[in-house]
Design a protein around this motif. Sequence first.
Motif, PDB file in Angstrom:
ATOM      1  N   GLN A  93      15.844 -10.994  17.306  1.00  0.00           N
ATOM      2  CA  GLN A  93      14.552 -10.533  16.572  1.00  0.00           C
ATOM      3  C   GLN A  93      13.977 -11.686  15.644  1.00  0.00           C
ATOM      4  O   GLN A  93      14.804 -12.970  15.697  1.00  0.00           O
ATOM      5  N   PRO A  94      12.621 -11.676  15.355  1.00  0.00           N
ATOM      6  CA  PRO A  94      12.253 -12.799  14.692  1.00  0.00           C
ATOM      7  C   PRO A  94      13.068 -13.365  13.305  1.00  0.00           C
ATOM      8  O   PRO A  94      13.359 -12.371  12.716  1.00  0.00           O
ATOM      9  N   HIS A 110      13.962  -7.413  11.878  1.00  0.00           N
ATOM     10  CA  HIS A 110      14.011  -9.018  11.587  1.00  0.00           C
ATOM     11  C   HIS A 110      15.315  -9.528  11.316  1.00  0.00           C
ATOM     12  O   HIS A 110      16.250  -8.722  10.921  1.00  0.00           O
ATOM     13  N   GLY A 152      11.662 -22.219  15.132  1.00  0.00           N
ATOM     14  CA  GLY A 152      10.855 -20.840  15.346  1.00  0.00           C
ATOM     15  C   GLY A 152      11.076 -19.814  14.453  1.00  0.00           C
ATOM     16  O   GLY A 152      10.689 -18.814  14.412  1.00  0.00           O
ATOM     17  N   HIS A 168      10.580 -18.156  10.439  1.00  0.00           N
ATOM     18  CA  HIS A 168       9.501 -17.792   9.486  1.00  0.00           C
ATOM     19  C   HIS A 168       9.890 -17.984   8.011  1.00  0.00           C
ATOM     20  O   HIS A 168      11.284 -17.446   7.815  1.00  0.00           O
ATOM     21  N   ARG A 199       7.084 -21.118  11.654  1.00  0.00           N
ATOM     22  CA  ARG A 199       6.048 -20.681  12.257  1.00  0.00           C
ATOM     23  C   ARG A 199       4.929 -20.175  11.464  1.00  0.00           C
ATOM     24  O   ARG A 199       3.776 -19.996  11.801  1.00  0.00           O
ATOM     25  N   ILE A 255       4.212 -12.214  10.998  1.00  0.00           N
ATOM     26  CA  ILE A 255       5.369 -12.607  11.771  1.00  0.00           C
ATOM     27  C   ILE A 255       5.122 -12.599  13.280  1.00  0.00           C
ATOM     28  O   ILE A 255       5.416 -13.593  14.076  1.00  0.00           O
ATOM     29  N   LEU A 256       5.081 -11.305  13.722  1.00  0.00           N
ATOM     30  CA  LEU A 256       4.896 -11.177  15.093  1.00  0.00           C
ATOM     31  C   LEU A 256       3.784 -11.818  15.772  1.00  0.00           C
ATOM     32  O   LEU A 256       3.874 -12.211  17.101  1.00  0.00           O
ATOM     33  N   GLU A 262       4.843 -15.481  16.789  1.00  0.00           N
ATOM     34  CA  GLU A 262       6.304 -15.588  17.466  1.00  0.00           C
ATOM     35  C   GLU A 262       6.154 -16.358  18.738  1.00  0.00           C
ATOM     36  O   GLU A 262       5.017 -16.079  19.326  1.00  0.00           O
TER      37      GLU A 262
END
Length: 403
Positions: A98-99, A126, A165, A167, A195, A399-400, A403
């Motif tokens: 997941q992020p 997340h 990568g 956040h 990111r 966030i998405l 990504e």
Amino acid sequence: MLYALYQTAADVMLPIRAWAAATSQTLGNGQAPSLDSWRAAAALCEMVSRATLTHRRPTFGINEIRCGNDMVPVREEEVFATPFGTLLRFAKEGVGPQPRVLVVAPLSGHFATLLRDTVRVLLPEHDVHITDWANARDVGLWHGAFGFDEYVEHLVTFLEAMGPGAHVVAVCQPCVQALAAAALMAEDDHPCQPRSITLMAGPIDTRINPTKVNELATGRSIEWFEQNLIARVPWRYPGAARRVYPGFVQLTAFMSMNAERHVKAQIDLYRAMANGDAGQAETIKTFYDEYFAVLDLTAEFYLETVQWVFQEHRLARGELDWRDRRIDPKAIRRIALFTVEGERDDICSIGQTVAAHDLCTSLRPYRKKHYMQAGVGHYGVFAGRRWANQIYPLVRNTILANE
């Protein structure tokens, strides 16, 4: 002297609170007549037993979380640790990638558990990490200093530990340090630069719509703050002799800003217990158990924050240095920026956080976004119903989208 007086008062109250707790338990366990007057007496005794602060970090208490249709176990993992802070991960068993999100908790008198609701809402979708700062009174002098520069360094190190990568979601006071860390990493083209960075109710430029907090910071010289608010940790603690800004002083300042509200809450708690309203009583208790858990700040971090952020506005003026290196937000070109403010925020008012957009002049418009949440104060930006239902979806989308 300040800390010694506080500790002496706490020691004197200890047997009184112990007696009150025992009496309250006796009256509440059926060992006394079940009359309204006895229940009121039990409530009064419990109020006395609760009249204290704790310097121990509460638990997050997030043991499982719903992901889709399943309840998933959650365990806390220490990813990286220093004497002053831990990168804590909320690992979910059996959940795919997941992020990755670093929640940057404020270092302003409370533990990172103050962001429990922030973490709980982010967690289903997340891979959440948080900056779990240590209580300065528990950090020995031999570990050295922890100031503004060390805070920024910790953020860079934590992002490196998380890998490329990730956040960032920064809440309140550390929005300045988070933006500084992002600028440094962007200028270095660091592979682990985030990111996206979400800044929530933070003091990027406190010259805009000053609040009582800002006026307090600018109403005295930095020498006054050092002489009157800095104390040494008593010898009984691991951080003995370390100069700190005590958490109980910060809590007193926060409560004085809304004294009537806090007095009313305590009256409501007494009435709820006296009337047998366990639900309302538990809600109030839960909030104040967290609110009365205080953390000491190192003197250097507190004084530098007051002077650099609230008095001299160094970041907003383009004059903030990190170890003799100028912080340049214009270096941020690929990190998406999302800022959030609360309409009724009396700690960090409207305009102070969105000012970050004026500093990040190299960012294309499509990488910038701002949101003002109507009807919420400071804590409503990152906790409660409107955070979960209205603000979080925008954070998730930011966030998405990156990504």
